[in-house]
Design a protein around this motif. Structure first.
Motif, short mmCIF file in Angstrom:
data_model
loop_
_atom_site.label_atom_id
_atom_site.label_comp_id
_atom_site.label_asym_id
_atom_site.label_seq_id
_atom_site.Cartn_x
_atom_site.Cartn_y
_atom_site.Cartn_z
N ILE A 1 0.84 -1.20 0.00
CA ILE A 1 0.00 0.00 0.00
C ILE A 1 0.88 1.25 0.00
O ILE A 1 0.62 2.20 -0.74
CB ILE A 1 -0.94 -0.01 1.22
CG1 ILE A 1 -1.93 -1.18 1.14
CG2 ILE A 1 -1.70 1.32 1.33
CD1 ILE A 1 -2.70 -1.42 2.41
N ARG A 2 1.93 1.23 0.81
CA ARG A 2 2.83 2.37 0.88
C ARG A 2 3.51 2.61 -0.47
O ARG A 2 3.62 3.75 -0.94
CB ARG A 2 3.89 2.14 1.96
CG ARG A 2 4.85 3.32 2.16
CD ARG A 2 5.99 2.90 3.08
NE ARG A 2 5.51 2.57 4.39
CZ ARG A 2 5.37 3.45 5.40
NH1 ARG A 2 5.70 4.72 5.19
NH2 ARG A 2 4.94 3.06 6.58
N LEU A 3 3.98 1.53 -1.12
CA LEU A 3 4.66 1.65 -2.40
C LEU A 3 3.77 2.30 -3.45
O LEU A 3 4.17 3.24 -4.14
CB LEU A 3 5.11 0.26 -2.88
CG LEU A 3 5.66 0.17 -4.30
CD1 LEU A 3 6.98 0.92 -4.40
CD2 LEU A 3 5.83 -1.28 -4.73
N LEU A 4 2.54 1.82 -3.59
CA LEU A 4 1.65 2.33 -4.62
C LEU A 4 1.13 3.72 -4.27
O LEU A 4 0.93 4.56 -5.16
CB LEU A 4 0.50 1.36 -4.84
CG LEU A 4 0.90 -0.01 -5.40
CD1 LEU A 4 -0.33 -0.91 -5.57
CD2 LEU A 4 1.63 0.13 -6.72
N THR A 5 0.88 3.94 -2.99
CA THR A 5 0.40 5.26 -2.58
C THR A 5 1.44 6.33 -2.89
O THR A 5 1.10 7.44 -3.33
CB THR A 5 0.06 5.27 -1.08
OG1 THR A 5 -0.94 4.28 -0.81
CG2 THR A 5 -0.44 6.64 -0.64
N ALA A 6 2.72 6.00 -2.67
CA ALA A 6 3.79 6.97 -2.92
C ALA A 6 3.87 7.39 -4.38
O ALA A 6 4.37 8.47 -4.69
CB ALA A 6 5.13 6.38 -2.48
N ARG A 7 3.36 6.53 -5.28
CA ARG A 7 3.38 6.87 -6.70
C ARG A 7 2.30 7.89 -7.09
O ARG A 7 2.40 8.51 -8.14
CB ARG A 7 3.20 5.60 -7.54
CG ARG A 7 4.26 4.53 -7.31
CD ARG A 7 5.63 5.01 -7.74
NE ARG A 7 6.67 4.02 -7.49
CZ ARG A 7 7.08 3.13 -8.38
NH1 ARG A 7 6.52 3.09 -9.58
NH2 ARG A 7 8.03 2.28 -8.08
N VAL A 8 1.28 8.03 -6.24
CA VAL A 8 0.16 8.89 -6.62
C VAL A 8 -0.15 9.95 -5.57
O VAL A 8 -0.98 10.85 -5.82
CB VAL A 8 -1.12 8.06 -6.88
CG1 VAL A 8 -0.91 7.08 -8.02
CG2 VAL A 8 -1.55 7.30 -5.62
N TYR A 9 0.50 9.89 -4.42
CA TYR A 9 0.18 10.80 -3.30
C TYR A 9 1.50 11.29 -2.71
O TYR A 9 2.31 10.48 -2.23
CB TYR A 9 -0.64 10.04 -2.25
CG TYR A 9 -1.15 10.88 -1.10
CD1 TYR A 9 -2.30 11.66 -1.25
CD2 TYR A 9 -0.49 10.88 0.13
CE1 TYR A 9 -2.78 12.42 -0.19
CE2 TYR A 9 -0.97 11.63 1.20
CZ TYR A 9 -2.11 12.40 1.03
OH TYR A 9 -2.60 13.16 2.08
N ASP A 10 1.74 12.60 -2.75
CA ASP A 10 3.05 13.13 -2.40
C ASP A 10 3.15 13.68 -0.99
O ASP A 10 4.10 14.39 -0.65
CB ASP A 10 3.48 14.21 -3.41
CG ASP A 10 2.47 15.36 -3.50
OD1 ASP A 10 1.50 15.36 -2.71
OD2 ASP A 10 2.66 16.23 -4.36
N ARG A 11 2.20 13.34 -0.13
CA ARG A 11 2.27 13.78 1.26
C ARG A 11 2.70 12.61 2.17
O ARG A 11 2.89 11.50 1.71
CB ARG A 11 0.92 14.34 1.70
CG ARG A 11 0.50 15.56 0.88
CD ARG A 11 -0.84 16.10 1.35
NE ARG A 11 -1.29 17.20 0.50
CZ ARG A 11 -2.44 17.83 0.66
NH1 ARG A 11 -3.26 17.48 1.64
NH2 ARG A 11 -2.78 18.82 -0.16
N SER A 12 2.82 12.89 3.45
CA SER A 12 3.29 11.87 4.40
C SER A 12 2.33 10.69 4.46
O SER A 12 1.10 10.86 4.39
CB SER A 12 3.43 12.49 5.80
OG SER A 12 4.38 13.53 5.80
N PHE A 13 2.92 9.52 4.62
CA PHE A 13 2.13 8.29 4.69
C PHE A 13 1.76 8.03 6.15
O PHE A 13 2.44 7.31 6.87
CB PHE A 13 2.92 7.12 4.11
CG PHE A 13 2.11 5.85 3.98
CD1 PHE A 13 1.21 5.68 2.94
CD2 PHE A 13 2.25 4.83 4.91
CE1 PHE A 13 0.46 4.51 2.81
CE2 PHE A 13 1.51 3.65 4.79
CZ PHE A 13 0.62 3.49 3.75
N THR A 14 0.70 8.63 6.60
CA THR A 14 0.24 8.48 7.98
C THR A 14 -0.76 7.32 8.07
O THR A 14 -1.18 6.75 7.06
CB THR A 14 -0.44 9.76 8.46
OG1 THR A 14 -1.61 9.99 7.64
CG2 THR A 14 0.50 10.96 8.33
N LYS A 15 -1.15 6.99 9.31
CA LYS A 15 -2.14 5.93 9.49
C LYS A 15 -3.45 6.31 8.81
O LYS A 15 -4.12 5.45 8.22
CB LYS A 15 -2.37 5.68 10.98
CG LYS A 15 -3.35 4.53 11.24
CD LYS A 15 -3.57 4.31 12.72
CE LYS A 15 -4.47 3.10 12.95
NZ LYS A 15 -5.78 3.22 12.29
#
Length: 363
Positions: A192-206
């Motif tokens: 989830i973190r890997l794919l989210t980082a490709r489309v969302y440029d903010r901090s990966f919070t809970k």
């Protein structure tokens, strides 16, 4: 019967008899011995080929037995350890295989519960069985890409060197595929973190994780569905624009002749052909695609097994002005109609379609 057909027949036998097989001995007799004989091609009643309860002293352990040893030229080539079919396989079940592997000439070890077969060799350390299999054959979901490698272990085409040389690639490709399948079913935090980082440029919070977890799962499901539909549309397009090349795959010569004799007022629509391709794709988990055919009529579009109108897998009732129905058949050949919005809804009844095919195979 061809090798792949024998494999499919055994898979059908496993599905049909699974509920009745509850012990290890029953698993050996019903599933494993047929695998050794009909799939691998060895005579289970010839001790020069197959030795049941094979014994070899291992260090301080005396008289331990492995369920089967397959012999070639007087040497052990394959060791097979069996567990009951109702018990999922675990690495702990392979303890005897580990010990035997180091004291025999065997280069292949198999752990099985009659439904899943895990094939091991010694890629990591010579004469020491790997902890991970290089090939996993699941009779409930046969990976066709593995069939040629499995065939190399048969009596007729035994090619150990080729199997060993391909084992490394098979091992890691298989593990990667299983890892991807697990992520598509239930994505973990890293995925989830890997794919989210490709489309969302903010901090990966809970909070972000909780927001994107269902989105990743939904996107994965839609991606797979899009790939399937793309292939079906490609096949459909080929069938429409190049009927001479494709017709042999979906109808027999007899069916084609029968079409000429039927009322020429019958019109086969693109939607019916799309529905047919979906039913065929579903049924191919049970039989070869060449065995799935179709016949159109004024009332309905029928999908048949072996071009036999007594073996109707499904009927597409798409001729109505506003409503479409999918007809599926039970073991008594009774039809149940399901209202569907579009051909894609046929996927919702995939198990009923597979069950219909299995009923005919069991006859």
């Amino acid at each position: 019967m061809e090798f792949s057909e024998r494999l499919s027949a055994l898979a059908a036998k496993v599905r049909n008899q699974r509920e009745a097989i509850t012990t290890e001995e029953a698993t050996k007799n019903a599933f494993v011995m047929p695998f050794i004989s009909s799939i691998l091609g060895y005579d289970v009643f010839d001790p020069l080929e197959v030795v049941p309860e094979y014994t070899a002293d291992v260090g301080t352990k005396k008289g331990e037995k492995v369920d089967y040893a397959i012999m070639r030229d007087g040497e052990v080539q394959i060791l097979i350890e069996c567990k009951k079919s109702v018990e999922p396989l675990a690495i702990e079940h392979a303890a005897q295989l580990y010990r035997y592997f180091s004291v025999t000439n065997a280069r292949i070890a198999v752990l099985t519960n009659g439904e899943v077969y895990r094939f091991y060799t010694d890629l990591d350390e010579p004469n020491r069985m790997d902890r991970r299999p290089f090939l996993v054959l699941d009779l409930n979901d046969i990976d066709e890409t593995l069939v040629p490698e499995l065939r190399k272990l048969t009596k007729e085409a035994f090619d150990l060197d080729s199997v060993i040389s391909a084992a490394g690639e098979l091992k890691y490709i298989g593990e990667i595929k299983r890892a991807l399948a697990a992520q598509f079913r239930e994505p973990d935090d890293d995925w989830i973190r890997l794919l989210t980082a490709r489309v969302y440029d903010r901090s990966f919070t809970k909070k972000v994780r909780d927001q994107f977890a269902p989105l990743v799962a939904k996107a994965a499901a839609q991606y797979l569905n899009d790939q399937v539909n793309s292939r079906l549309k490609t096949a459909l397009g080929s069938g429409v624009h190049a009927p001479a090349a494709e017709e042999a795959e979906v109808t027999s010569a007899e069916s084609a002749a029968a079409d000429l004799d039927r009322d020429t007022g019958i019109t086969t629509t693109l939607e019916e052909l799309e529905g047919y391709q979906i039913v065929k794709a579903i049924a191919c988990s049970e039989v070869k695609p060449q065995r799935i055919t179709h016949r159109d009529s004024k009332s309905y579009f029928a999908v048949l097994l072996d071009d036999n109108n007594r073996k109707t897998i499904a009927r597409l009732h798409f001729n109505g002005k506003s409503r479409r129905y999918l007809g599926v058949f039970d073991a008594e050949k009774n039809e149940t109609r399901h209202l569907i919005e579009s051909p894609d809804d046929i996927y919702l009844h995939a198990e009923a379609i597979r069950s219909s095919v299995r009923n005919y195979l069991a006859d």
